[in-house]
Every structure is written in C-alpha cells, then in structure tokens.
Design a protein around this motif. Structure first.
Motif, PDB file in Angstrom:
ATOM      1  N   ASN A 436       0.843  -1.204   0.000  1.00 53.87           N
ATOM      2  CA  ASN A 436       0.000   0.000   0.000  1.00 53.87           C
ATOM      3  C   ASN A 436       0.865   1.235   0.000  1.00 53.87           C
ATOM      4  N   ASP A 437       0.424   2.246  -0.745  1.00 60.11           N
ATOM      5  CA  ASP A 437       1.116   3.525  -0.786  1.00 60.11           C
ATOM      6  C   ASP A 437       0.087   4.632  -0.574  1.00 60.11           C
ATOM      7  N   TYR A 438       0.308   5.446   0.467  1.00 58.43           N
ATOM      8  CA  TYR A 438      -0.622   6.517   0.830  1.00 58.43           C
ATOM      9  C   TYR A 438       0.053   7.873   0.633  1.00 58.43           C
ATOM     10  N   ASN A 439      -0.681   8.805   0.024  1.00 56.04           N
ATOM     11  CA  ASN A 439      -0.269  10.205  -0.065  1.00 56.04           C
ATOM     12  C   ASN A 439      -1.420  11.073   0.409  1.00 56.04           C
ATOM     13  N   VAL A 440      -1.180  11.832   1.486  1.00 55.04           N
ATOM     14  CA  VAL A 440      -2.206  12.672   2.086  1.00 55.04           C
ATOM     15  C   VAL A 440      -1.700  14.109   2.111  1.00 55.04           C
ATOM     16  N   ASN A 441      -2.498  15.005   1.550  1.00 50.22           N
ATOM     17  CA  ASN A 441      -2.139  16.426   1.495  1.00 50.22           C
ATOM     18  C   ASN A 441      -3.227  17.266   2.144  1.00 50.22           C
ATOM     19  N   SER A 442      -2.813  18.260   2.902  1.00 50.06           N
ATOM     20  CA  SER A 442      -3.739  19.204   3.527  1.00 50.06           C
ATOM     21  C   SER A 442      -3.204  20.613   3.343  1.00 50.06           C
ATOM     22  N   LEU A 443      -4.099  21.544   3.036  1.00 52.30           N
ATOM     23  CA  LEU A 443      -3.732  22.949   2.883  1.00 52.30           C
ATOM     24  C   LEU A 443      -4.828  23.820   3.458  1.00 52.30           C
ATOM     25  N   ILE A 444      -4.438  24.713   4.351  1.00 49.17           N
ATOM     26  CA  ILE A 444      -5.347  25.731   4.862  1.00 49.17           C
ATOM     27  C   ILE A 444      -4.746  27.082   4.515  1.00 49.17           C
ATOM     28  N   ASP A 445      -5.411  27.809   3.621  1.00 50.16           N
ATOM     29  CA  ASP A 445      -4.915  29.067   3.074  1.00 50.16           C
ATOM     30  C   ASP A 445      -5.722  30.211   3.659  1.00 50.16           C
ATOM     31  N   PHE A 446      -5.108  30.992   4.548  1.00 50.63           N
ATOM     32  CA  PHE A 446      -5.777  32.125   5.179  1.00 50.63           C
ATOM     33  C   PHE A 446      -5.479  33.417   4.416  1.00 50.63           C
ATOM     34  N   PRO A 447      -6.314  34.444   4.596  1.00 53.08           N
ATOM     35  CA  PRO A 447      -6.041  35.739   3.953  1.00 53.08           C
ATOM     36  C   PRO A 447      -4.677  36.272   4.382  1.00 53.08           C
ATOM     37  N   GLU A 456       0.537  20.648   4.767  1.00 54.73           N
ATOM     38  CA  GLU A 456       1.046  19.359   5.230  1.00 54.73           C
ATOM     39  C   GLU A 456       0.947  18.348   4.099  1.00 54.73           C
ATOM     40  N   ASN A 457       2.105  17.793   3.706  1.00 56.27           N
ATOM     41  CA  ASN A 457       2.168  16.770   2.666  1.00 56.27           C
ATOM     42  C   ASN A 457       2.877  15.555   3.241  1.00 56.27           C
ATOM     43  N   ASN A 458       2.167  14.467   3.367  1.00 57.45           N
ATOM     44  CA  ASN A 458       2.730  13.263   3.958  1.00 57.45           C
ATOM     45  C   ASN A 458       2.537  12.078   3.043  1.00 57.45           C
ATOM     46  N   SER A 459       3.469  11.154   3.108  1.00 52.17           N
ATOM     47  CA  SER A 459       3.364   9.904   2.362  1.00 52.17           C
ATOM     48  C   SER A 459       3.807   8.767   3.268  1.00 52.17           C
ATOM     49  N   LEU A 460       3.294   7.592   2.972  1.00 51.50           N
ATOM     50  CA  LEU A 460       3.607   6.420   3.784  1.00 51.50           C
ATOM     51  C   LEU A 460       3.353   5.177   2.943  1.00 51.50           C
ATOM     52  N   LEU A 482      -2.545 -14.633  10.847  1.00 54.26           N
ATOM     53  CA  LEU A 482      -1.583 -13.624  11.292  1.00 54.26           C
ATOM     54  C   LEU A 482      -1.344 -12.651  10.147  1.00 54.26           C
ATOM     55  N   ARG A 483      -1.353 -11.369  10.474  1.00 51.28           N
ATOM     56  CA  ARG A 483      -1.030 -10.315   9.521  1.00 51.28           C
ATOM     57  C   ARG A 483       0.166  -9.536  10.066  1.00 51.28           C
ATOM     58  N   VAL A 484       1.182  -9.343   9.248  1.00 41.26           N
ATOM     59  CA  VAL A 484       2.384  -8.605   9.650  1.00 41.26           C
ATOM     60  C   VAL A 484       2.514  -7.393   8.730  1.00 41.26           C
ATOM     61  N   SER A 485       2.569  -6.197   9.329  1.00 42.79           N
ATOM     62  CA  SER A 485       2.624  -4.952   8.553  1.00 42.79           C
ATOM     63  C   SER A 485       3.889  -4.180   8.897  1.00 42.79           C
ATOM     64  N   ARG A 486       4.588  -3.755   7.860  1.00 43.71           N
ATOM     65  CA  ARG A 486       5.810  -2.970   8.020  1.00 43.71           C
ATOM     66  C   ARG A 486       5.618  -1.607   7.377  1.00 43.71           C
ATOM     67  N   TYR A 487       5.667  -0.527   8.193  1.00 47.59           N
ATOM     68  CA  TYR A 487       5.534   0.850   7.716  1.00 47.59           C
ATOM     69  C   TYR A 487       6.930   1.445   7.570  1.00 47.59           C
ATOM     70  N   GLY A 488       7.338   1.635   6.304  1.00 50.15           N
ATOM     71  CA  GLY A 488       8.707   2.021   6.024  1.00 50.15           C
ATOM     72  C   GLY A 488       9.140   3.327   6.649  1.00 50.15           C
ATOM     73  N   ALA A 521      -3.024   3.391  10.423  1.00 50.42           N
ATOM     74  CA  ALA A 521      -2.050   4.464  10.212  1.00 50.42           C
ATOM     75  C   ALA A 521      -2.647   5.720   9.611  1.00 50.42           C
ATOM     76  N   ILE A 522      -3.918   5.688   9.196  1.00 51.18           N
ATOM     77  CA  ILE A 522      -4.573   6.870   8.646  1.00 51.18           C
ATOM     78  C   ILE A 522      -5.911   7.048   9.357  1.00 51.18           C
ATOM     79  N   SER A 523      -6.181   8.268   9.822  1.00 53.79           N
ATOM     80  CA  SER A 523      -7.418   8.532  10.565  1.00 53.79           C
ATOM     81  C   SER A 523      -7.820   9.976  10.336  1.00 53.79           C
ATOM     82  N   GLN A 524      -8.950  10.363  10.917  1.00 56.43           N
ATOM     83  CA  GLN A 524      -9.466  11.714  10.714  1.00 56.43           C
ATOM     84  C   GLN A 524      -9.222  12.589  11.933  1.00 56.43           C
TER      85      GLN A 524
END
Length: 779
Positions: A436-447, A456-460, A482-488, A521-524
C-alpha cells in the motif's frame, strides 16, 4: 404533494390488475419437480439445482402464489434453501445435513438473519447483505446499503446519518469500507444522510463486527466489504427509478454470451431542480446552526439576500467481467462519487459571501482469478482510490475582498496477491502479500496577514504479509491467522494475530469466540478554522510518530447462536481496547477543550442480542445493545470518563409482513442520550499580539447526557407488472421516518456570545417526520 398524489393514483390503478397477475394453484402432495416446472413457465424464471434434492419431495399448497411465497413454502415444507443470482435465475440448495446435496454449498449460509436479504455466514459469523433480494425495512423506501446495517445489534449512528456508523465502540473513520476492493474515504451523499452506493448493482455486502480475516488491514473497527456481481447474465436487463431525492438508472449488458458482461449505473440528485419535502426535512437537519440557517432566518427579516443556493450529488459505477475460460476471469470496476454545495448571499451594503464545498471520491480496481487446479486458486488485485475535499469562502466588500481555502486529499494505491490451497474439503490455507502507498495532502490558506498558512504533505508505504488456516468439520470451524505490517517511513512493524472459532453443540445451538489485534495508520482529525457551514470539518491525516500516533486495538468476543423452529437467538459479548487516540482525532469532542494537545486511550465493552421469530410471511425481531465506552486522557482529566458517543442502551424493534404484492414494515428505535460537556465558566488569556481573548472553561468532560432518543419508522411497497406481456416489473412505495414527529436532541454545543459576557447554547435536533416515495421499473 403532486408526486404523492401521482403515486396514490398509480397504486389505485394497479389494484385493477391484481387478479390478472395472480397464479392460483391447488396442489396436494404433488411432485415438487413438476411444480417447479409450472412455476418456471408461469413466472418466466429458471431454477438451478441438483436433482438429488428433489427426489421423493412433495409439495402442497392451495391459493394464490408468487415466486417469493413459493420459495418460502418449499423452505418450510422441504428444507430447501434458495438464492437469487438475479431476478430470473434462482439456485435451490438442500438445507438438511442428511441430504447428500448439502455438502455442495461452498459457503454455508444461515438463511434470513433478520429478513430476506439479511443472511449469515455459517462459518465465520459475518453478516451477508444482498440488497437486490432485500425485503422492505422500516423507514426505507429503497434498500440503502449503509442505513440497513443500523438494524444490526452493535451498529449504530448517534448522529442519525447513514455513513457515521459506530461499530462496538469504534468511530466511523476506524471502519474499513470497500467497494470491489476500492477503499472509500467518502461514503455518503447529502453530508452522510444517504449512502453513496447504488443498491441495485450491489450484489453482496459482508459485514464483520469482529472475527475478521487476516486479509483485511489498516482499520481497527468494523469491516464493510461491498461487491458488485461477477456473474454474466443470460440477457440484458435495465432498471430505472426515482424517489423524492434522486433518480437513477442501470444497465446490465450481455456483450458476449458466457464470456463478457458490462454493468453501468448512474444516480443524480434532484435537489437542485426540485425542492421536495424530503429534501427540505433532510436539509433542515443538516444545515441547522450553520451559516445557511442563520442567513435564511435573516433573509426572512429582509436583512440579507440569497444569491445562490445550489446543492447536488452524483455517483457513477461501471464494471466489466471477462470470463476467459473456466479457469481464468478478469474483473475491472470503477466508481465516481461527488457532492457539491455552492451558496452565496449579499447584504444591502454591498457585502457578499460565497461558500463552496466539493467532495469527491473516485477509484478503480482490477481483479484477476486463476484456478491452477481444483485445490489451488490464485488471485491478484490492483486498486486505487482518490479522495478530494475542497472548501472555499470568498468575502467581498465594495472596496476589498478576502478568500479562505482548505483542501484535503488522499491518494491510496494498493496491489495484492493471494493464494488459497485446499488440502482437503476440511482444511484450507490462505497466503497473501499486499503493498500500500498513501499520499495525504492538507492545505489551509488564510487571507494575507491574518494567520500563517498550514501546509502538510505526507506519504507512507506499507508491506503486509498475511496468512490463515481454516479447519472445518461437522462440529468445528476454526480460522486462525496472522497479519504482519511494516511501515517504512515510520520504521515500525506490527504483528496482528486473528482468531475465530465456532463449535456446534447440537444442530441448533452453537458456541462462538474470536480475538484480534489491529492497527491503523490513517485517521481523521477535526478542525474548525473558518468553516462556518459546520459541514465536513474532518480531515484525513497520516500517522507521523509525533502528534498523530498509530491507532492500536485489540478485541475479544464470545457468544452463542440458537436457531430452531423459525426462532433465532444470537448473543455476543465483547471487549475492545484502543490506544493512540488524541484530542484532535474524531474519537474525541474537541469543542470541549482548549487548543492543547493530549493523548489517550479508550475501552469499550458490551453485549449484543438479537431475538427473531418468523411466522410464514411475518418477521419480527428485537436487537438490543448494552455497552459502555470509556475514555482516559490523563493529562486532560484524572480517571475515566464517558466516550463522546457512549450510548448505554440501543434498541430496535422491527416487523415486516408480505401480503400478496404488498410489503409492510414498521420499526421503533430507542437509544439513551449520548454524553456532552457543560462549561463551568468563561476564562481569558493574552495572545501573542497582547490581546485578551476568551475561552470556555470545563470542570469535567462529558459530565451530562442528552435525553433519550426514540422514533417510529414505517414503509409500504407494492410490486406489479406492466406491458402487454407483463414482462416489465414495477414498484411503488412510500416511507416515513419519525412518524410521530418526536423532537430528538442528537447533540449540544456551547459558545461565547459576541460581547464575551455570556455562554450561548446550540442544540442539534434530529429529523422530524420525513416522507419519501419511490417508483421503479425493471425490464
């Protein structure tokens, strides 16, 4: 009211044709195979079955009969279960273990967990929902996929929405929601009031409240796995329909016989062209205590003018199924979901304000299946999900203008390989590899010059290996994995053991138990920067080993199932423990605290009970959940306190009845009020600009509860046929939510008034009486 009168007129008109549609029979110990042939000829359906299940079987019935009633009667008289492939093709299966065809069932199913279309996997205990076969449910004029799940014990929506499902103490963002393998980050229309999935092309939904397979990962609560049909139909079919919120159409197209099929569906709201009473009631609930409600009030007082008020939603699905040969199959699915709001107003002084909100979720999946041999099956899946939330506000005056923008996007790419090896009919081994490859971007642009922009730009990426072993016998079913997960990027590895078992004490009584560990690893997170609409303040964010930890959870369950003489009793107790919560996650009400950051944990335990009785065409069931969810945020408050959505008692009492072509349903729902925090006073502090600001002070968290919630819902459906040869199926129906118009409080907030002298209170009220009607045709 014109559409309602049209429906009533059509209903009255259709009564005139009832007798022409009836099939009157009189059988006394007639050979069942001969009866089936008569049913096939009259109703133009086809039954598939092993001849052994019909040997020496007799059938008795006198009166008017249709296909559904016939299936019910052969189940009662002959212990023969049925399953619709589509509306024209039906599979018959033996239900009695003494019947030699019983072992043909690849997946053992207990029929009718609640009503028709609600089944249960006899092995892993999951609930299986078949929307196309679903009977009428209380308050639903059409089979909404996510709203239907709220009839299950342990599944609730304290906010009265379809998508905000809380499963055994979990929060909505902790649920894994899949559509043909595509992860869904936005699942609703009209800000969650209805689900975004067309039920008429949804073939199967698997719901896990516990005991999930090791192949499911990266969510710590429930699993909702939706599938469209993989079958290639014998001929093309088309369906169109409309209710007071939206219109939809689908086509199931036969391209090459037994080789290639295509399914396409589309649905669009009518909200921007038709202000129905249904939309008015839903809108009143969604937009209350927001800018839109305030402006509408001021407009009536002639202080503001609404320039634009546009809202609409749309969803689109397409699936191609290619059966290369008996050993190879390829499925390609795609979807697009969108909600858009454009609202503008102006004052007499020339000031204008324009709010825009655009929510989208699109994606695709490519599934391949290959049978190496009868005992070895291989499959692969490539999937991609693209979520985008854009929120903007433009304010103008005669001399100046300012703009605010906030975006949040998730791009989720995954690929998996899976093998299933059968050592024998009772022993299976599942092995898989997933990336799995996740890319999450957030931008808050104020006056410019107001606040500093937040970017905020994050990848995992994650590599997951999973395996499980299944053992089945007459008495036992055991699934251990059994599930084994490795977050690089986080440099962390997680081990997630899974276990589920059930033991048949006797043919009618079963003991079951499960245990599982999950990580996420991803939530709100919840934000309140500038959005005065109060809508969709949640943003997706990735764990970063700092402010946002990985969520970790374990859950234990135990219970039993009793099923005899059309009685069903299902009791299951559970305990779940979660770490990694923060005061900025959805799992905590950030309205009740200052901007300080705190970490915490939660524990939830409870018992879910289902009691159901079926008497021929009448079903009645009671689902009851007794639960307790506690938070522990040591730096915020000493000791445990009630979770934000802790509802100790949730009860649903539902009834359905089928009379010829009519279906009736009535259901009552009750829940204890959820907790909220009452402020103890108003405090002040000096900010960086040496200015005095006020804030609400709280002595303790969630120290008060709302009053109890209750409502009565009902629905009526009527099926008939149209056309010269009666080969077009039609349906009309009407539903009512909150029939007795009870005022339900579903939330309460507090603010400081404009002069910082008093505390004001805002109450969120649930839906008042809300009608809806439907008309559909299928040919």
């Amino acid at each position: 009211m014109k559409p309602l009168f049209a429906i009533l007129f059509l209903l009255c008109f259709s009564f005139c044709d009832v007798n022409a549609q009836d099939f009157k029979v009189s059988y006394d110990k007639k050979d069942l195979k001969a009866v089936i042939q008569k049913i096939e000829q009259h109703f133009e359906v086809r039954f598939s079955y092993n001849n052994s299940i019909l040997e020496h079987q007799k059938f008795s019935y006198s009166g008017t009969i249709d296909v559904d009633l016939f299936l019910l009667e052969i189940e009662i008289q002959n212990r023969i279960a049925s399953e619709y492939i589509d509306r024209k093709n039906i599979i018959l299966k033996g239900k009695d273990k003494t019947n030699p065809s019983y072992i043909l069932d690849e997946v053992q199913i207990v029929s009718e967990y609640l009503t028709s279309g609600f089944d249960q996997n006899k092995e892993d205990g999951s609930i299986i929902l078949n929307p196309t076969q679903m009977g009428v449910l209380p308050g639903l004029v059409e089979p909404d996929v996510l709203q239907s799940l709220q009839l299950l014990p342990g599944v609730s929506s304290p906010t009265e929405s379809a998508t905000n499902l809380h499963i055994r103490g979990g929060t909505p963002d902790q649920n894994l929601v899949l559509w043909d393998g595509i992860k869904m980050y936005h699942q609703g229309h009209l800000f969650g009031m209805i689900s975004a999935f067309n039920p008429y092309i949804t073939d199967r939904v698997n719901i896990y409240r516990s005991g999930a397979s090791a192949k499911y990962g990266n969510r710590i609560s429930g699993i909702i796995d939706m599938h469209s049909s993989d079958d290639i139909l014998e001929k093309t079919s088309v369906g169109v329909g409309s209710n007071l919120l939206n219109a939809d159409a689908y086509i199931k197209l036969l391209v090459i016989k037994d080789k290639l099929g295509l399914v396409v569906s589309s649905r669009r709201s009518l909200t921007d062209v038709f202000n129905s009473i249904t939309y008015q009631q839903l809108g009143n609930k969604v937009f209350q205590n927001t800018k839109i409600e305030d402006i509408n009030t001021q407009t009536r007082e002639e202080e503001l003018t609404v320039l634009k008020d546009q809202f609409y939603f749309v969803d689109f699905n397409a699936k191609t199924t290619w059966k290369i040969n008996d050993k190879n199959r390829i499925n390609f699915s795609s979807l697009f979901v969108r909600n858009e709001l454009d609202y503008a107003n102006s004052t007499f002084e020339g000031e204008t304000s324009n709010d825009k909100l655009d929510l989208k979720n699109s994606g695709f999946s490519l599934q391949t299946d290959h049978s190496v041999s009868q005992n070895l099956k291989l499959s692969s899946n490539i999937n991609y999900s693209d979520y985008q939330s854009d929120n903007s506000l433009i304010e103008t005056t005669p001399v100046d203008s300012e703009s605010y923008n906030r975006t949040n996007s998730v791009k989720d790419f995954g690929v998996s390989f899976q093998s299933e090896l059968s050592f024998s009919p009772s022993k299976k081994l599942l092995l898989g590899l997933e990336y799995n490859d996740y890319n999450v971007n957030s931008l808050i642009d104020f006056p410019e010059g107001s606040l500093e922009d937040e970017i905020e730009n994050n990848s995992l990426n994650a590599i997951n290996v999973f395996g499980e072993y299944r053992y089945t016998s007459k008495k036992w079913f055991v699934n251990s994995g059994l599930r084994v997960s490795r977050y690089g990027k986080l440099n962390k590895t997680f081990f997630e053991p899974r276990f589920y078992m059930n033991y048949n004490i006797n043919p009618h009584f079963k003991f079951k138990s499960s245990g599982e560990i999950k990580n996420q690893a991803i939530s709100q997170l919840i934000t309140f920067e500038f959005n005065e609409l109060g809508l969709h303040n949640n943003v997706w964010a990735l764990a970063d080993n700092d402010d946002i930890p990985i969520l970790s959870n374990y859950q234990l369950t135990t219970g039993f199932l009793f099923d005899k003489n059309n009685w069903k009793l299902d009791i299951e107790g559970y305990y779940r423990y979660t770490e990694g919560l923060t005061t900025s996650t959805r799992g905590f009400n950030s309205n009740a605290i200052t901007d300080s950051y705190f970490s915490g944990k939660s524990s939830a335990y409870g018992i879910d009970i289902l009691i159901k009785k079926r008497i021929k065409r009448f079903r009645t069931w009671l689902s009851y959940s007794l639960s307790k969810t506690l938070f522990n945020f040591g730096d915020l408050q000493n000791g445990n306190f009630a979770g934000n959505f802790d509802q100790r008692h949730v009860i649903s009492f539902s009834n359905t009845y089928k009379l010829k072509r009519f279906q009736f349903s009535l259901g009552w729902h009750f829940a204890t009020g959820k907790p909220f925090s009452t402020p103890s006073g108003i405090g002040t502090f000096t900010n960086e600009n040496n200015e005095t600001e006020s804030f609400l002070e709280y002595g303790s968290q969630n120290n008060t509860r709302l009053v109890s919630y209750h409502k009565l819902d009902g629905s009526i459906l009527y099926d008939f046929k149209l056309g010269k040869h009666k080969n077009t199926k039609a349906r009309i129906g009407v539903s009512f939510l909150n029939i007795y118009n009870h005022t339900n409080q579903i939330d309460r907030f507090f603010n400081i008034n404009s002069d910082n002298s008093e505390i004001s209170e805002e109450r969120i009220i649930g839906l008042r009486t809300t009608p809806n009607v439907v008309f559909r045709v299928t040919f």
